[in-house]
Scaffold this active site. Structure first.
Site, PDB file in Angstrom:
ATOM      1  N   HIS A   5       0.841  -1.190   0.000  1.00  0.00           N
ATOM      2  CA  HIS A   5       0.000   0.000   0.000  1.00  0.00           C
ATOM      3  C   HIS A   5       0.880   1.245   0.000  1.00  0.00           C
ATOM      4  O   HIS A   5       2.094   1.166  -0.146  1.00  0.00           O
ATOM      5  CB  HIS A   5      -0.913  -0.005   1.230  1.00  0.00           C
ATOM      6  CG  HIS A   5      -2.064  -0.955   1.128  1.00  0.00           C
ATOM      7  ND1 HIS A   5      -3.390  -0.554   1.121  1.00  0.00           N
ATOM      8  CD2 HIS A   5      -2.098  -2.308   1.030  1.00  0.00           C
ATOM      9  CE1 HIS A   5      -4.177  -1.604   1.032  1.00  0.00           C
ATOM     10  NE2 HIS A   5      -3.415  -2.687   0.977  1.00  0.00           N
ATOM     11  N   GLU A  29       3.005  -0.312   4.175  1.00  0.00           N
ATOM     12  CA  GLU A  29       2.767   1.070   3.742  1.00  0.00           C
ATOM     13  C   GLU A  29       4.124   1.626   3.326  1.00  0.00           C
ATOM     14  O   GLU A  29       5.000   1.865   4.151  1.00  0.00           O
ATOM     15  CB  GLU A  29       2.150   1.891   4.871  1.00  0.00           C
ATOM     16  CG  GLU A  29       0.799   1.386   5.346  1.00  0.00           C
ATOM     17  CD  GLU A  29      -0.338   1.734   4.402  1.00  0.00           C
ATOM     18  OE1 GLU A  29      -0.104   2.538   3.462  1.00  0.00           O
ATOM     19  OE2 GLU A  29      -1.449   1.210   4.590  1.00  0.00           O
TER      20      GLU A  29
END
Length: 698
Positions: free
Chosen positions: A462, A554
């Site tokens: 992500h 992330e």
């Protein structure tokens, strides 16, 4: 509650090294802007210029001043043409969003409080949960007048080409910069730009004449009558060579790997994947697992020494990117990874050769191609925070998987013996399988993929933060934030730490936080539920419905980094991508076989003592159980067989311990199979069945 609304026609002031003496005018109505003196360490510059309404201004001559005050006469058009001939096309952002620009480089005329200081005036920065905390979603001036400004020091001589403006991000307030729908004029260092129509949509303002300077200042001119002056911004500019800059010879960071560092739309992604298979046909294969809502195929690249086939004992690994279409870095990293694996395998890199020969690798670069195409059309700085995040149907794919967590927890609460409740391979609920269920075709395709291949380890890539999260993502009792560990919490923490501790940005102790949470306090890893609850996440589904362990990475504060940042981001993540994949070879593995036939037994349950999460063997009887170093009591059983137990030792080395199991069929199971075939019951089986019946009577 006071509204924080700001209508903006932004004036740009540039501290420049260009002196424009005279302005060319024509017979049309003109207006002249007086310009203030701007002092730099090397020169003082002032000028005026007249422009015609609606025309790009021109000047008669320009003087370029160096720090030694040497003057060179040159026409502005020639100077700009020369700059563009030596600079790359399309000047990149300076890096307010990516944090390349340090807080110390951003100043302001005033600010309401620390949480709304100039360091918060970064494009796409997100506000904290608490209103009025230290992490608000913009720079907001203390005073409501036309003398307020946000200034960025580029450090080096820079050809400024434009700005991108955005309103204030806030959960509690609506900080908007919207368009002042009137024509504005500009002169050589004052440019009037239109603002935003909503808080989140970035608006690009290109300088009619790119200008060389070191400083750039954004000066809001008009705003909502009952609002405040709030701005988030990015600056576009190319660094210009300055002989007096002692740091001018320092090379920009990049990568030595000869990879295709650019953003690839759907067609370009297909071409790249095809080129990799043509370069390495013996170890690669491209296949599809389904289609998006608009019909774009979900392509997967397989890398293996025997592509297209599951090899007994070889673990299956996957990287998934692009679940949120606007989080583009993961997509490009996966595409870079394909190229890198191919090239390094051909070079004989032993680390890569070992991975390819001992692991079956699957790479899905774009789970949400529809969303990506939307973001791609906008561009890296103009997609905003959410443009392209969702599927074509408006579905957040990371909330779209079956919520098996609450099914398991509810069953445990109502069961007489919670230990008897299944803790793995939890079936998909009936409501989810109906045709009218709100399930995206992309989600269904990935679920089917998970069920077809016995994946052992995965990571979901992500963007928008710098942290690695691990299951459970969903909290019990719908708490917004609560640490919710799995039975394998220790190993999940290890997996997350492996990636985070090798990521060059995450391990930098001097890096600033992306938005409002300091994950360095947690060594850049966090339980998903402790961050924020995510019902229906892919990570939780993978853990509870299949054997696969999965974390979310992330990758960057910037969801859609500029193309110029891609080589740097590759270097930041290359080692992490490799070392994380290597963890698929930790723990124990083996084959569960029938004692008589020697054939593998599918769906045998592998239970590790003190680990309330079981796994199952694959179709050929092979299994993989990820475990930290230690001694383990392992029990294996299958329907129709007696259980088998053995102790398995897991060492510190990154190699799995082989723990094979041989199971013996129960007499009743043997009897069922013989009768089904119409065969004769062997005498030894008759005696065992008779003894079994006698024992039951007693």
């Amino acid at each position: 509650m006071e509204k924080a609304l700001c209508t903006l026609a932004a004036a740009l002031f540039l501290g420049v090294f260009l002196h424009r003496a005279e302005a060319k005018t024509n017979d049309a109505t003109t207006e002249s802007y007086s310009i203030f003196n701007y002092t730099t360490a090397s020169s003082t510059v002032s000028w005026t210029e007249a422009v015609t309404d609606g025309e790009i201004p021109t000047t008669a001559a320009t003087k370029l001043l160096s720090s030694t005050e040497k003057q060179i006469s040159i026409k502005p058009t020639d100077f700009i043409s020369w700059l563009f001939s030596v600079l790359p096309p399309g000047c990149p952002p300076l890096g307010l969003e990516s944090l390349k620009v340090d807080d110390s480089q951003i100043q302001a005329s005033s600010y309401q409080r620390s949480g709304l200081g100039p360091h918060r005036g970064r494009l796409n920065i997100q506000s904290g949960i608490e209103d009025g905390d230290l992490y608000d979603g913009a720079w907001c001036a203390e005073f409501k007048d036309k003398h307020q400004w946000l200034e960025v020091d580029a450090i080096h001589l820079t050809l400024f080409t434009g700005v991108i403006l955005q309103g204030r991000n806030s959960i509690w307030r609506s900080g908007i910069i919207w368009i002042k729908n009137t024509k504005k004029k500009f002169n050589s260092n004052l440019f009037i730009f239109e603002g935003n129509q909503n808080p989140e949509t970035p608006v690009l303002g290109l300088l009619p004449v790119p200008t060389v300077a070191r400083f750039i200042r954004i000066n809001p001119q008009t705003w909502y009558f009952n609002g405040t002056v709030c701005v988030r911004a990015e600056i576009l500019g190319c660094r210009v060579h300055d002989p007096d800059d002692i740091y001018s010879s320092v090379p920009e960071p990049g990568s030595k790997d000869a990879l295709d560092f650019r953003h690839h739309n759907y067609k370009e992604m297909r071409k790249l994947m095809k080129s990799v298979t043509e370069e390495c046909p013996d170890i690669t294969r491209v296949y599809t697992i389904g289609k998006s809502y608009t019909g774009l195929k979900l392509y997967v690249m397989e890398i293996s020494d025997n592509p297209g086939k599951h090899e007994l004992g070889e673990p299956e690994f996957r990287y998934v990117a692009g679940m949120h279409g606007n989080e583009a870095l993961g997509r490009e990293l996966v595409l870079n990874f394909m190229q890198y694996m191919c090239k390094e395998y051909k070079k004989g890199n032993q680390r890569i050769v070992r991975l390819v020969t001992e692991t079956r690798i699957h790479l899905l670069p774009s789970m949400n191609p529809d969303g990506y195409e939307v973001a791609y059309e906008k561009g890296s700085e103009l997609a905003g925070w959410a443009e392209g995040r969702y599927s074509f149907e408006g579905i957040d794919l990371n909330h779209n998987f079956p919520d098996l967590n609450n099914i398991m927890w509810d069953a445990q609460e109502t069961a007489a013996d919670p230990s008897k409740v299944s803790n793995h391979y939890i079936p998909i609920p009936e409501y989810y399988t109906k045709e009218d269920a709100m399930v995206a075709p992309e989600t269904r395709a990935v679920i089917s993929w998970m069920q077809d291949i016995p994946f052992v380890l995965s990571a979901n890539l992500h963007g928008g933060e710098l942290v690695v999260t691990y299951p459970f993502d969903c909290t019990r009792d719908w708490a917004p934030q609560e640490n919710t560990p799995t039975a394998d919490d220790a190993f999940f923490r290890w997996l997350a730490s492996v990636y985070a501790s090798t990521n060059l940005v995450m391990v930098n102790p001097d890096r600033r936080i992306c938005h409002y949470e300091d994950f360095q306090e947690h060594s850049n890893i966090i339980n998903g539920g402790a961050w924020h609850t995510v019902p229906g996440s892919m990570n939780d589904f993978s853990y509870l419905h299949t054997n696969c362990f999965e974390v979310t990475v992330e990758l960057s504060c910037d969801k859609f980094p500029h193309v110029s940042e891609l080589p740097i981001e590759w270097e930041n993540n290359k080692e992490s991508l490799l070392v994380y994949m290597e963890q698929v070879h930790r723990g124990i593995k083996g084959v569960v076989k029938d004692k008589i036939t020697k054939r593998g037994i599918a769906d045998a349950v592998i239970k590790v003592e003190d680990h309330d999460h079981d796994i199952r063997s694959a179709a050929d009887g092979d299994y993989w159980r990820l475990l930290n170093p230690g001694e383990y009591k392992v029990v294996v059983w299958a329907e129709g067989y007696f259980p088998s137990m053995r102790r398995c030792h897991v060492g510190m080395e990154p190699n799995p311990t082989i723990c094979d199991f041989t199971l013996t069929k129960t007499p009743i199971q043997r009897l069922k199979e013989i009768r089904a075939k119409g065969g004769k019951i062997p005498q030894d089986l008759q005696l065992r069945l008779r003894a079994l019946r006698t024992g039951q009577k007693n």
